[in-house]
Design a protein around this motif. Structure first.
Motif, PDB file in Angstrom:
ATOM      1  N   ASP A  25     -25.275  24.889   8.340  1.00 41.97           N
ATOM      2  CA  ASP A  25     -25.557  26.108   9.103  1.00 41.97           C
ATOM      3  C   ASP A  25     -24.299  26.730   9.693  1.00 41.97           C
ATOM      4  OD1 ASP A  25     -28.385  25.984   8.745  1.00 41.97           O
ATOM      5  OD2 ASP A  25     -28.482  24.419  10.271  1.00 41.97           O
TER       6      ASP A  25
ATOM      7  N   PRO B  51     -33.675  21.540   0.967  1.00 44.47           N
ATOM      8  CA  PRO B  51     -33.738  22.994   0.738  1.00 44.47           C
ATOM      9  C   PRO B  51     -32.536  23.755   1.289  1.00 44.47           C
ATOM     10  CG  PRO B  51     -35.874  22.173   1.438  1.00 44.47           C
ATOM     11  CD  PRO B  51     -34.919  21.021   1.571  1.00 44.47           C
ATOM     12  N   LYS B  52     -31.972  23.308   2.423  1.00 45.34           N
ATOM     13  CA  LYS B  52     -30.799  23.996   2.974  1.00 45.34           C
ATOM     14  C   LYS B  52     -29.591  23.830   2.062  1.00 45.34           C
ATOM     15  CE  LYS B  52     -31.713  24.213   7.937  1.00 45.34           C
ATOM     16  NZ  LYS B  52     -31.148  23.906   9.284  1.00 45.34           N
ATOM     17  N   TYR B  53     -29.446  22.653   1.461  1.00 48.57           N
ATOM     18  CA  TYR B  53     -28.352  22.435   0.511  1.00 48.57           C
ATOM     19  C   TYR B  53     -28.559  23.291  -0.735  1.00 48.57           C
ATOM     20  CZ  TYR B  53     -26.067  18.434   2.782  1.00 48.57           C
ATOM     21  OH  TYR B  53     -25.358  17.607   3.622  1.00 48.57           O
ATOM     22  N   ALA B  54     -29.806  23.336  -1.224  1.00 47.04           N
ATOM     23  CA  ALA B  54     -30.098  24.128  -2.426  1.00 47.04           C
ATOM     24  C   ALA B  54     -29.743  25.596  -2.201  1.00 47.04           C
ATOM     25  CB  ALA B  54     -31.567  23.980  -2.804  1.00 47.04           C
ATOM     26  N   GLU B  55     -30.123  26.134  -1.058  1.00 49.94           N
ATOM     27  CA  GLU B  55     -29.824  27.533  -0.751  1.00 49.94           C
ATOM     28  C   GLU B  55     -28.329  27.749  -0.596  1.00 49.94           C
ATOM     29  OE1 GLU B  55     -29.837  31.465  -0.112  1.00 49.94           O
ATOM     30  OE2 GLU B  55     -31.455  30.221  -0.928  1.00 49.94           O
TER      31      GLU B  55
ATOM     32  N   ARG C  46     -26.873  27.907  -4.103  1.00 53.62           N
ATOM     33  CA  ARG C  46     -27.244  29.162  -4.776  1.00 53.62           C
ATOM     34  C   ARG C  46     -26.452  30.344  -4.208  1.00 53.62           C
ATOM     35  NH1 ARG C  46     -32.596  26.703  -4.850  1.00 53.62           N
ATOM     36  NH2 ARG C  46     -33.096  27.618  -2.821  1.00 53.62           N
ATOM     37  N   ARG C  47     -26.278  30.367  -2.908  1.00 59.70           N
ATOM     38  CA  ARG C  47     -25.534  31.461  -2.277  1.00 59.70           C
ATOM     39  C   ARG C  47     -24.073  31.444  -2.711  1.00 59.70           C
ATOM     40  NH1 ARG C  47     -27.119  30.408   2.464  1.00 59.70           N
ATOM     41  NH2 ARG C  47     -25.270  29.350   3.285  1.00 59.70           N
TER      42      ARG C  47
ATOM     43  N   ALA D   6     -30.812  22.769  -7.883  1.00 57.51           N
ATOM     44  CA  ALA D   6     -30.689  24.031  -7.141  1.00 57.51           C
ATOM     45  C   ALA D   6     -31.001  25.236  -8.011  1.00 57.51           C
ATOM     46  CB  ALA D   6     -29.283  24.165  -6.560  1.00 57.51           C
TER      47      ALA D   6
END
Length: 240
Positions: free
Chosen positions: A81, A103-107, A110-111, A132
């Motif tokens: 974060d 999910p935070k790692y996946a996003e 992707r970002r 991801a």
């Protein structure tokens, strides 16, 4: 020139998958080459092209994380974060059998990829990237031991094991852990020059292989007696 920001996501990866490449990046950095100049005549032009590097080890929290191998524990330097924008992200390889991607790692992955920034994976780090979704429709490789297993699980990825690593746009996927180091060596050469890689690799006494697994990356030099010696950054060693 702004420092190169180089980050890795902290989960239970195999230690060498990240520590090996980051040590090579660090050895090829401006600060380390300046230090090596005490021992060898590294050209100032080489040092000027070397990057300043800031490393970020990115956790879900800043609590220590036990790695997959070697009883190594990593304490994250930042969180997913709070992490500043990265220039390069590297994913080490976990055990695919029991790994779940948060999910935070996946996003975050992707970002980073969507921004066009380089993503480097070593060993089963490609499995993390596939989870991801960033490898869909892309050419990629992975540790050859897990190749068939991963190919069946992610048929939407164009898996290949013809080479030691695969580059598809900003996605760099390496096979085994040491092949990942070879891949990062090539990335250094491509972005900062052969001489920067040569000096950095010699600082670790490391001879990277090429994409076919051959020892053709560093130039060879021989003295009058036919003895192989170090490369051009050590010119005055010819007399040995």
């Amino acid at each position: 020139m702004a420092p190169l920001t180089f980050g890795s996501l902290v989960y239970n990866y195999q230690a060498i998958d990240v520590i090996g490449p980051t040590d090579l990046i660090n050895s090829s950095s401006k600060g380390l080459l300046k230090a090596l100049k005490v021992y060898a005549p590294i050209d100032e032009k080489t040092i000027s092209r070397a990057p300043d590097v800031v490393f970020h080890h990115i956790g879900l929290t800043k609590e220590p994380v036990a790695l997959l191998s070697s009883y190594v524990t990593i304490v994250p330097t930042t969180t997913v974060d709070e992490c500043p924008e990265l220039d390069v992200l590297i994913l080490g390889g976990p055990n695919p059998v029991d790994f779940e991607l948060h999910p935070k790692y996946a996003e975050f992955i992707r970002r980073h990829v969507a921004a066009g920034k380089p993503l480097l994976t070593t060993c089963t780090g490609a499995f993390v990237a596939a989870l991801a979704g960033v490898l869909d429709g892309k050419n990629a490789t992975v540790n050859h031991i897990e190749f068939e297993w991963l190919k069946k699980r992610f048929p939407q990825v164009k898996w290949t094991m013809e080479k030691q690593w695969v580059v598809d746009g900003n996605l760099w996927t390496g096979s085994g852990a040491v092949a990942g180091m070879d891949m990062v060596a090539h990335w250094i050469k491509e972005n900062f020059g052969q001489d920067v890689l040569t000096a950095g690799a010699l600082g670790l006494d490391f001879e990277p292989r090429d994409i076919d697994g051959l020892l053709t990356v560093l130039p060879k030099r021989y003295n009058a007696a036919g003895k192989q010696i170090s490369t051009h950054v050590y010119k005055h060693y010819d007399e040995y």
